[in-house]
Design a protein around this motif. Sequence first.
Motif, PDB file in Angstrom:
ATOM      1  N   PRO A 183       0.812  -1.224   0.000  1.00 30.21           N
ATOM      2  CA  PRO A 183       0.000   0.000   0.000  1.00 30.21           C
ATOM      3  C   PRO A 183       0.843   1.269   0.000  1.00 30.21           C
ATOM      4  CG  PRO A 183      -0.831  -1.586   1.602  1.00 30.21           C
ATOM      5  CD  PRO A 183       0.484  -2.109   1.126  1.00 30.21           C
ATOM      6  N   PHE A 184       0.418   2.244  -0.775  1.00 25.25           N
ATOM      7  CA  PHE A 184       1.016   3.582  -0.831  1.00 25.25           C
ATOM      8  C   PHE A 184       2.497   3.548  -1.211  1.00 25.25           C
ATOM      9  CE2 PHE A 184      -2.235   3.614   2.616  1.00 25.25           C
ATOM     10  CZ  PHE A 184      -3.217   4.262   1.906  1.00 25.25           C
ATOM     11  N   TYR A 185       2.880   2.549  -1.960  1.00 27.80           N
ATOM     12  CA  TYR A 185       4.286   2.398  -2.352  1.00 27.80           C
ATOM     13  C   TYR A 185       4.680   3.455  -3.376  1.00 27.80           C
ATOM     14  CZ  TYR A 185       8.440   0.335  -4.495  1.00 27.80           C
ATOM     15  OH  TYR A 185       9.709   0.126  -4.990  1.00 27.80           O
ATOM     16  N   VAL A 186       5.898   4.005  -3.212  1.00 25.78           N
ATOM     17  CA  VAL A 186       6.456   4.925  -4.202  1.00 25.78           C
ATOM     18  C   VAL A 186       7.743   4.356  -4.791  1.00 25.78           C
ATOM     19  CG1 VAL A 186       7.377   7.239  -4.634  1.00 25.78           C
ATOM     20  CG2 VAL A 186       5.411   6.945  -3.122  1.00 25.78           C
ATOM     21  N   GLU A 187       8.768   4.156  -3.947  1.00 27.42           N
ATOM     22  CA  GLU A 187      10.059   3.687  -4.434  1.00 27.42           C
ATOM     23  C   GLU A 187      10.935   3.325  -3.235  1.00 27.42           C
ATOM     24  OE1 GLU A 187      11.651   6.995  -6.610  1.00 27.42           O
ATOM     25  OE2 GLU A 187      11.999   8.198  -4.812  1.00 27.42           O
ATOM     26  N   GLY A 188      12.220   3.087  -3.495  1.00 29.43           N
ATOM     27  CA  GLY A 188      13.186   2.865  -2.429  1.00 29.43           C
ATOM     28  C   GLY A 188      12.927   1.650  -1.563  1.00 29.43           C
ATOM     29  N   PRO A 189      12.624   0.466  -2.121  1.00 31.97           N
ATOM     30  CA  PRO A 189      12.386  -0.699  -1.270  1.00 31.97           C
ATOM     31  C   PRO A 189      13.669  -1.139  -0.581  1.00 31.97           C
ATOM     32  CG  PRO A 189      12.592  -1.404  -3.542  1.00 31.97           C
ATOM     33  CD  PRO A 189      12.609   0.105  -3.557  1.00 31.97           C
ATOM     34  N   TRP A 190      13.507  -1.781   0.585  1.00 30.93           N
ATOM     35  CA  TRP A 190      14.656  -2.332   1.309  1.00 30.93           C
ATOM     36  C   TRP A 190      14.211  -3.618   1.985  1.00 30.93           C
ATOM     37  CZ3 TRP A 190      19.679  -0.973   1.260  1.00 30.93           C
ATOM     38  CH2 TRP A 190      20.527  -1.597   2.180  1.00 30.93           C
ATOM     39  N   LEU A 191      14.907  -4.712   1.677  1.00 28.85           N
ATOM     40  CA  LEU A 191      14.597  -6.009   2.256  1.00 28.85           C
ATOM     41  C   LEU A 191      15.528  -6.298   3.423  1.00 28.85           C
ATOM     42  CD1 LEU A 191      14.347  -8.186  -0.990  1.00 28.85           C
ATOM     43  CD2 LEU A 191      12.432  -7.568   0.493  1.00 28.85           C
ATOM     44  N   HIS A 192      14.987  -6.807   4.526  1.00 28.59           N
ATOM     45  CA  HIS A 192      15.832  -7.376   5.566  1.00 28.59           C
ATOM     46  C   HIS A 192      15.048  -8.429   6.332  1.00 28.59           C
ATOM     47  CE1 HIS A 192      13.853  -4.481   8.344  1.00 28.59           C
ATOM     48  NE2 HIS A 192      14.282  -5.248   9.329  1.00 28.59           N
ATOM     49  N   ARG A 193      15.775  -9.253   7.063  1.00 28.92           N
ATOM     50  CA  ARG A 193      15.156 -10.322   7.841  1.00 28.92           C
ATOM     51  C   ARG A 193      15.600 -10.194   9.294  1.00 28.92           C
ATOM     52  NH1 ARG A 193      15.273 -16.935   6.768  1.00 28.92           N
ATOM     53  NH2 ARG A 193      14.307 -17.493   8.770  1.00 28.92           N
TER      54      ARG A 193
END
Length: 219
Positions: free
Chosen positions: A131-141
């Motif tokens: 929801p409301f996504y624009v950019e700049g994703p970051w994955l972590h666990r």
Amino acid sequence: MKHWSPHPSILKISDLKWTKKDAWAPQAIAKNGKFYLYVPAEHDDTHPGKAIGVAVSDTPTGPFKDARGSALITNEMTPKGQHSWEDIDPTVLTDTDGTTWIAWGNRECYIAKLKPNMIELDGPIREITPPFYVEGPWLHRRGNLYYLTYASMDPAAKLGAKPGDEHVSYAALTIGAQKGALGRRAVTVERLYYNPDGTMKPVAQTEAGVSGPQLKRKR
């Protein structure tokens, strides 16, 4: 993060022969005794639009060299997007089982598995736009939970923005005459804390940053 050492440029856009201009936000990750740098850039006219390439080095300070001689992801590989710059902002995560994933995107968010060689996709590209996504994703666990954080335009967080506003800047830091804003951005760093159920606690921007007092955490 008070002491910094300058290093030479680790990669030039001209080192990627398939590009035309404009290297954007990259990410580097270590694997197989090497460092892999995933770089968004403007592709030449053979594949118009933004694309993501990968460069490799023996050290994180480079120099990095093009690992493929071609882009890893091009604009025609993500046809749902309605603009040419959706393939930007890659984030890469190697899971505990050794599998590596890459996620990226502007307006739409995509994810794909990487082959062990780190320079080829291993399976289909899937859309995972939150929801409301624009950019700049970051994955972590953390533990058994996976997190996808990203730049958002949540209407509830627009701080008084009017309907129809296209851009909202939240940066309050001023460095000399420079103020944080779109196009002229200042960086702030804050500590991240988690609730017992694994959700993230809201992060409040301060002028002290990580030099400020830490919250007391229950053990």
